[in-house]
Design an enzyme around this catalytic site. Structure first.
Site, PDB file in Angstrom:
ATOM      1  N   CYS A 131       0.879  -1.232  -0.005  1.00 50.77           N
ATOM      2  CA  CYS A 131       0.155   0.038  -0.054  1.00 50.77           C
ATOM      3  C   CYS A 131       0.886   1.316   0.239  1.00 50.77           C
ATOM      4  O   CYS A 131       2.012   1.388   0.774  1.00 50.77           O
ATOM      5  CB  CYS A 131      -0.757  -0.014   1.219  1.00 50.77           C
ATOM      6  SG  CYS A 131      -1.960   1.322   1.409  1.00 50.77           S
ATOM      7  N   HIS A 174      -9.487  -3.549  -2.457  1.00 49.02           N
ATOM      8  CA  HIS A 174      -8.278  -2.612  -1.755  1.00 49.02           C
ATOM      9  C   HIS A 174      -8.488  -1.420  -1.456  1.00 49.02           C
ATOM     10  O   HIS A 174      -8.742  -0.817  -0.513  1.00 49.02           O
ATOM     11  CB  HIS A 174      -6.847  -3.020  -2.193  1.00 49.02           C
ATOM     12  CG  HIS A 174      -5.785  -2.240  -1.546  1.00 49.02           C
ATOM     13  ND1 HIS A 174      -4.867  -3.048  -0.947  1.00 49.02           N
ATOM     14  CD2 HIS A 174      -5.491  -0.805  -1.186  1.00 49.02           C
ATOM     15  CE1 HIS A 174      -3.787  -2.216  -0.348  1.00 49.02           C
ATOM     16  NE2 HIS A 174      -4.468  -0.986  -0.649  1.00 49.02           N
ATOM     17  N   GLU A 175      -9.080  -0.838  -2.667  1.00 46.17           N
ATOM     18  CA  GLU A 175      -9.218   0.680  -2.744  1.00 46.17           C
ATOM     19  C   GLU A 175     -10.641   0.958  -2.160  1.00 46.17           C
ATOM     20  O   GLU A 175     -10.745   2.045  -1.253  1.00 46.17           O
ATOM     21  CB  GLU A 175      -9.469   1.190  -4.161  1.00 46.17           C
ATOM     22  CG  GLU A 175      -8.087   1.105  -4.726  1.00 46.17           C
ATOM     23  CD  GLU A 175      -6.794   1.491  -4.222  1.00 46.17           C
ATOM     24  OE1 GLU A 175      -7.081   2.397  -3.401  1.00 46.17           O
ATOM     25  OE2 GLU A 175      -5.758   1.132  -4.074  1.00 46.17           O
ATOM     26  N   HIS A 178     -10.220   1.368   1.449  1.00 47.23           N
ATOM     27  CA  HIS A 178      -9.811   2.501   2.083  1.00 47.23           C
ATOM     28  C   HIS A 178     -10.725   3.718   2.175  1.00 47.23           C
ATOM     29  O   HIS A 178     -10.615   4.408   3.169  1.00 47.23           O
ATOM     30  CB  HIS A 178      -8.725   3.173   0.767  1.00 47.23           C
ATOM     31  CG  HIS A 178      -7.175   2.769   1.176  1.00 47.23           C
ATOM     32  ND1 HIS A 178      -6.685   2.768   2.282  1.00 47.23           N
ATOM     33  CD2 HIS A 178      -6.546   2.368   0.175  1.00 47.23           C
ATOM     34  CE1 HIS A 178      -5.343   2.442   2.153  1.00 47.23           C
ATOM     35  NE2 HIS A 178      -5.279   2.037   0.827  1.00 47.23           N
TER      36      HIS A 178
END
Length: 204
Positions: A131, A174-175, A178
């Site tokens: 990351c 993954h995004e 966030h």
């Protein structure tokens, strides 16, 4: 000057100094949805995020700007708590070394993206995940859904639905994590980082 005001300046190129690191509280917040029509700043921010990813994957620009290579970026990583992500996943050469017909398998700025359905099967990258907001290696399998269907809006406010599997599915999850205040290592088994549950698909 706010973070977004600085980043959307015409002369500004996003670099590693703009990316906040783990420990910053913005990375643990659930980001706010954007509303349409987008503000000019929100639209420019999406363009700048995609520009950063392209620069990070270009050896010359990456060296010039001191960038780590990335395939995804979320607005909270820029200290902007909005539900905006950019993903840029390059295709690779085939076994014979021929260049891909399409440069990217996924290239999109997504506003308010969300997972609307997913497979029962889970998956993880064999090499783990990294990351841009984490300056250390965190070994272990990051367990995610093997396949997802997502919905998102583009900059014009048009809604899209996309089915993803493999690496593209992992990148987008993954995004989206966030913008939900989740870090990739939250999904690693603390006691046994390389634990493999039955049916877990390991992606090379």
């Amino acid at each position: 000057m706010s973070a977004i005001d600085k980043l959307v300046k015409a002369s500004h190129l996003i670099d590693m100094n703009d990316i906040i690191r783990e420990g910053n509280p913005t990375l643990r917040k659930v980001a706010e949805e954007v509303t349409f029509p987008l503000s000019e700043k929100e639209e420019i921010l999406g363009e700048k995020m995609m520009q950063f990813l392209k620069h990070s994957q270009d050896p010359i620009m990456a060296e010039k700007l001191g960038l780590r290579g990335g395939v995804g970026l979320a607005a909270p990583q820029l200290d902007i708590s909005k539900r905006i992500i950019a993903v840029l996943v390059p295709n690779v050469e085939d076994a014979q070394g021929n260049p891909p017909k399409e440069a990217y398998s996924l290239q999109e700025v997504m506003y308010n993206p969300k997972v609307v359905s997913h497979s029962v099967q889970d998956a993880a990258l064999s090499d783990g995940e990294g990351c841009l907001s984490v300056d250390r290696e965190v070994p272990g399998y990051v367990v995610r859904h093997a396949r997802v269907t997502i919905e998102y809006f583009d900059k014009t406010g048009e809604k899209h639905r996309l089915k993803l599997k493999g690496y593209n599915s992992i990148v987008v999850q993954h995004e989206i994590d966030h913008i939900d205040g989740i870090m990739f290592y939250d999904r690693i088994n603390e006691k046994n980082p390389f634990a493999v549950k039955e049916g877990l698909l390991i992606l090379e």
